[in-house]
Design a protein around this motif. Sequence first.
Motif, PDB file in Angstrom:
ATOM      1  N   ILE A  81     -11.102   4.504 -13.896  1.00 35.15           N
ATOM      2  CA  ILE A  81     -11.431   5.877 -14.275  1.00 35.15           C
ATOM      3  C   ILE A  81     -12.843   5.956 -14.859  1.00 35.15           C
ATOM      4  O   ILE A  81     -13.438   4.948 -15.217  1.00 35.15           O
ATOM      5  CB  ILE A  81     -10.387   6.433 -15.275  1.00 35.15           C
ATOM      6  CG1 ILE A  81     -10.054   5.385 -16.341  1.00 35.15           C
ATOM      7  CG2 ILE A  81      -9.133   6.875 -14.546  1.00 35.15           C
ATOM      8  CD1 ILE A  81      -8.935   5.764 -17.289  1.00 35.15           C
ATOM      9  N   ASP A  82     -13.366   7.163 -14.968  1.00 38.35           N
ATOM     10  CA  ASP A  82     -14.768   7.393 -15.295  1.00 38.35           C
ATOM     11  C   ASP A  82     -15.103   7.046 -16.745  1.00 38.35           C
ATOM     12  O   ASP A  82     -14.359   7.382 -17.670  1.00 38.35           O
ATOM     13  CB  ASP A  82     -15.106   8.861 -15.034  1.00 38.35           C
ATOM     14  CG  ASP A  82     -16.580   9.143 -15.112  1.00 38.35           C
ATOM     15  OD1 ASP A  82     -17.279   8.894 -14.122  1.00 38.35           O
ATOM     16  OD2 ASP A  82     -17.029   9.612 -16.175  1.00 38.35           O
ATOM     17  N   TYR A  83     -16.265   6.433 -16.918  1.00 40.27           N
ATOM     18  CA  TYR A  83     -16.658   5.964 -18.256  1.00 40.27           C
ATOM     19  C   TYR A  83     -17.024   7.093 -19.208  1.00 40.27           C
ATOM     20  O   TYR A  83     -16.827   6.984 -20.421  1.00 40.27           O
ATOM     21  CB  TYR A  83     -17.818   4.960 -18.154  1.00 40.27           C
ATOM     22  CG  TYR A  83     -19.198   5.564 -18.066  1.00 40.27           C
ATOM     23  CD1 TYR A  83     -20.031   5.645 -19.182  1.00 40.27           C
ATOM     24  CD2 TYR A  83     -19.701   6.048 -16.857  1.00 40.27           C
ATOM     25  CE1 TYR A  83     -21.305   6.181 -19.100  1.00 40.27           C
ATOM     26  CE2 TYR A  83     -20.972   6.578 -16.767  1.00 40.27           C
ATOM     27  CZ  TYR A  83     -21.776   6.651 -17.885  1.00 40.27           C
ATOM     28  OH  TYR A  83     -23.028   7.182 -17.793  1.00 40.27           O
ATOM     29  N   GLU A  84     -17.550   8.206 -18.694  1.00 35.42           N
ATOM     30  CA  GLU A  84     -17.938   9.325 -19.555  1.00 35.42           C
ATOM     31  C   GLU A  84     -16.807  10.316 -19.754  1.00 35.42           C
ATOM     32  O   GLU A  84     -16.579  10.803 -20.860  1.00 35.42           O
ATOM     33  CB  GLU A  84     -19.130  10.071 -18.939  1.00 35.42           C
ATOM     34  CG  GLU A  84     -20.483   9.585 -19.382  1.00 35.42           C
ATOM     35  CD  GLU A  84     -21.594  10.547 -18.974  1.00 35.42           C
ATOM     36  OE1 GLU A  84     -22.562  10.658 -19.738  1.00 35.42           O
ATOM     37  OE2 GLU A  84     -21.499  11.176 -17.901  1.00 35.42           O
ATOM     38  N   LYS A 143     -14.625   2.550 -26.162  1.00 35.38           N
ATOM     39  CA  LYS A 143     -13.468   3.382 -25.808  1.00 35.38           C
ATOM     40  C   LYS A 143     -12.205   2.555 -25.586  1.00 35.38           C
ATOM     41  O   LYS A 143     -11.114   3.111 -25.546  1.00 35.38           O
ATOM     42  CB  LYS A 143     -13.774   4.204 -24.560  1.00 35.38           C
ATOM     43  CG  LYS A 143     -14.731   5.357 -24.814  1.00 35.38           C
ATOM     44  CD  LYS A 143     -14.886   6.244 -23.572  1.00 35.38           C
ATOM     45  CE  LYS A 143     -15.731   7.471 -23.873  1.00 35.38           C
ATOM     46  NZ  LYS A 143     -15.837   8.376 -22.717  1.00 35.38           N
ATOM     47  N   GLY A 144     -12.371   1.247 -25.429  1.00 37.09           N
ATOM     48  CA  GLY A 144     -11.202   0.382 -25.289  1.00 37.09           C
ATOM     49  C   GLY A 144     -10.883  -0.042 -23.875  1.00 37.09           C
ATOM     50  O   GLY A 144      -9.797  -0.585 -23.617  1.00 37.09           O
ATOM     51  N   ILE A 158      -7.342   6.100 -23.009  1.00 35.50           N
ATOM     52  CA  ILE A 158      -7.285   4.633 -22.925  1.00 35.50           C
ATOM     53  C   ILE A 158      -6.197   4.103 -23.839  1.00 35.50           C
ATOM     54  O   ILE A 158      -5.431   3.200 -23.481  1.00 35.50           O
ATOM     55  CB  ILE A 158      -8.641   4.002 -23.291  1.00 35.50           C
ATOM     56  CG1 ILE A 158      -9.756   4.594 -22.429  1.00 35.50           C
ATOM     57  CG2 ILE A 158      -8.595   2.497 -23.152  1.00 35.50           C
ATOM     58  CD1 ILE A 158      -9.570   4.396 -20.949  1.00 35.50           C
ATOM     59  N   ASP A 159      -6.102   4.672 -25.036  1.00 35.63           N
ATOM     60  CA  ASP A 159      -5.051   4.260 -25.977  1.00 35.63           C
ATOM     61  C   ASP A 159      -3.665   4.539 -25.396  1.00 35.63           C
ATOM     62  O   ASP A 159      -2.748   3.719 -25.538  1.00 35.63           O
ATOM     63  CB  ASP A 159      -5.205   5.001 -27.301  1.00 35.63           C
ATOM     64  CG  ASP A 159      -6.452   4.578 -28.067  1.00 35.63           C
ATOM     65  OD1 ASP A 159      -7.002   3.499 -27.763  1.00 35.63           O
ATOM     66  OD2 ASP A 159      -6.879   5.345 -28.957  1.00 35.63           O
ATOM     67  N   ALA A 160      -3.519   5.685 -24.745  1.00 36.79           N
ATOM     68  CA  ALA A 160      -2.223   6.032 -24.162  1.00 36.79           C
ATOM     69  C   ALA A 160      -1.841   5.054 -23.059  1.00 36.79           C
ATOM     70  O   ALA A 160      -0.672   4.644 -22.952  1.00 36.79           O
ATOM     71  CB  ALA A 160      -2.256   7.455 -23.619  1.00 36.79           C
ATOM     72  N   LEU A 161      -2.810   4.654 -22.248  1.00 36.28           N
ATOM     73  CA  LEU A 161      -2.535   3.663 -21.203  1.00 36.28           C
ATOM     74  C   LEU A 161      -2.125   2.332 -21.824  1.00 36.28           C
ATOM     75  O   LEU A 161      -1.142   1.710 -21.414  1.00 36.28           O
ATOM     76  CB  LEU A 161      -3.770   3.480 -20.314  1.00 36.28           C
ATOM     77  CG  LEU A 161      -4.107   4.637 -19.379  1.00 36.28           C
ATOM     78  CD1 LEU A 161      -5.464   4.415 -18.726  1.00 36.28           C
ATOM     79  CD2 LEU A 161      -3.030   4.804 -18.300  1.00 36.28           C
ATOM     80  N   GLY A 212       1.527  -0.111 -21.900  1.00 38.11           N
ATOM     81  CA  GLY A 212       1.475  -1.420 -21.266  1.00 38.11           C
ATOM     82  C   GLY A 212       0.576  -1.504 -20.054  1.00 38.11           C
ATOM     83  O   GLY A 212       0.710  -2.433 -19.245  1.00 38.11           O
ATOM     84  N   ARG A 213      -0.337  -0.529 -19.913  1.00 35.01           N
ATOM     85  CA  ARG A 213      -1.213  -0.516 -18.754  1.00 35.01           C
ATOM     86  C   ARG A 213      -2.653  -0.816 -19.144  1.00 35.01           C
ATOM     87  O   ARG A 213      -3.008  -0.838 -20.325  1.00 35.01           O
ATOM     88  CB  ARG A 213      -1.096   0.837 -18.040  1.00 35.01           C
ATOM     89  CG  ARG A 213       0.295   1.045 -17.439  1.00 35.01           C
ATOM     90  CD  ARG A 213       0.437   2.388 -16.766  1.00 35.01           C
ATOM     91  NE  ARG A 213       0.504   3.482 -17.724  1.00 35.01           N
ATOM     92  CZ  ARG A 213       0.551   4.766 -17.362  1.00 35.01           C
ATOM     93  NH1 ARG A 213       0.513   5.097 -16.074  1.00 35.01           N
ATOM     94  NH2 ARG A 213       0.637   5.707 -18.275  1.00 35.01           N
ATOM     95  N   HIS A 214      -3.482  -1.057 -18.139  1.00 36.35           N
ATOM     96  CA  HIS A 214      -4.874  -1.451 -18.369  1.00 36.35           C
ATOM     97  C   HIS A 214      -5.815  -0.469 -17.699  1.00 36.35           C
ATOM     98  O   HIS A 214      -5.423   0.314 -16.832  1.00 36.35           O
ATOM     99  CB  HIS A 214      -5.116  -2.869 -17.842  1.00 36.35           C
ATOM    100  CG  HIS A 214      -4.356  -3.917 -18.588  1.00 36.35           C
ATOM    101  ND1 HIS A 214      -4.824  -4.508 -19.740  1.00 36.35           N
ATOM    102  CD2 HIS A 214      -3.137  -4.479 -18.354  1.00 36.35           C
ATOM    103  CE1 HIS A 214      -3.945  -5.391 -20.178  1.00 36.35           C
ATOM    104  NE2 HIS A 214      -2.909  -5.388 -19.359  1.00 36.35           N
ATOM    105  N   SER A 215      -7.095  -0.540 -18.104  1.00 39.10           N
ATOM    106  CA  SER A 215      -8.071   0.440 -17.621  1.00 39.10           C
ATOM    107  C   SER A 215      -9.370  -0.243 -17.212  1.00 39.10           C
ATOM    108  O   SER A 215      -9.832  -1.192 -17.846  1.00 39.10           O
ATOM    109  CB  SER A 215      -8.352   1.487 -18.706  1.00 39.10           C
ATOM    110  OG  SER A 215      -8.777   0.855 -19.905  1.00 39.10           O
TER     111      SER A 215
END
Length: 280
Positions: free
Chosen positions: A77-80, A156-157, A87-90, A94-97
Amino acid sequence: MSRPLRHNARLVRACGAAFIPFLLGACTPGPGVMADNAAEAQAEAESARWTPPPSVSWQWQLSGALDLSVNADVYDIDYERTASADIDALRDSGRHSICYLSAGSLEGFRGDAGVFPEAVLGNTMEGWPDERWLDIRRTDVLLPIMAARMDLCAAKGFDAVEPDNVDGYANDTGFALTPEDQLSYNRAVADLAHDRGLSVGLKNDLDQIPDLVETFDFAVNEECFRYRECEAYKPFTDADKAVLHVEYEGPLDFCAESRQIGLSSLLKPLDLGPAREACG
């Protein structure tokens, strides 16, 4: 690593002050030890980084309201446009970004577009009127900008980064870029990601895969089935590294072959919104 002098205090007492220069020399690590220590530190850093595993399920969304309900283990997903809360919700589920950014072109709508001097801006990218190729030879200008973008990814994590448009040497950029220019720039961009604890994916740039597979942690490909290029990713799959792949048109009739050769494949609209069909 050299042993602290305090561990050898009894030797100094036994041999006298004249022993100290010898002891200092003995405590200085030789080139072999220093090389071993550097290799150990690099191995530790690599093991600490998350990397997408082979055949992982993924979602690639760069436009529209972010849909976090997709059944995928990894989001690219987009950096801006992506908020830290997303990101925290993902992560909480248990998911990654993966942090998408363009490293080889300027997108005119970006918040930092004004910091790119005109001298590094080349031809407009075909099909993308608001995007211009960059002179990747100007690492003095571009790498600090890319470093700042990756700082934002890390803050942003995000777990990883996908630098796009890293094959300018093979396109009509307006600059006389060589394959060596591209290899040097791509490796420098990968180093920026690794320095921030982020894994990094090689986007397209198929001809340079043999030279870059050791530097990059995974790959991202557009339409290798359409162009009959998927065999080029064998160095990544042989190295047990993920290849995140997307096709933009046609039916999902490539899934059997995709699974056989170890790709993680999607069929998506070209606008890269939330719509998605995945190979099971």
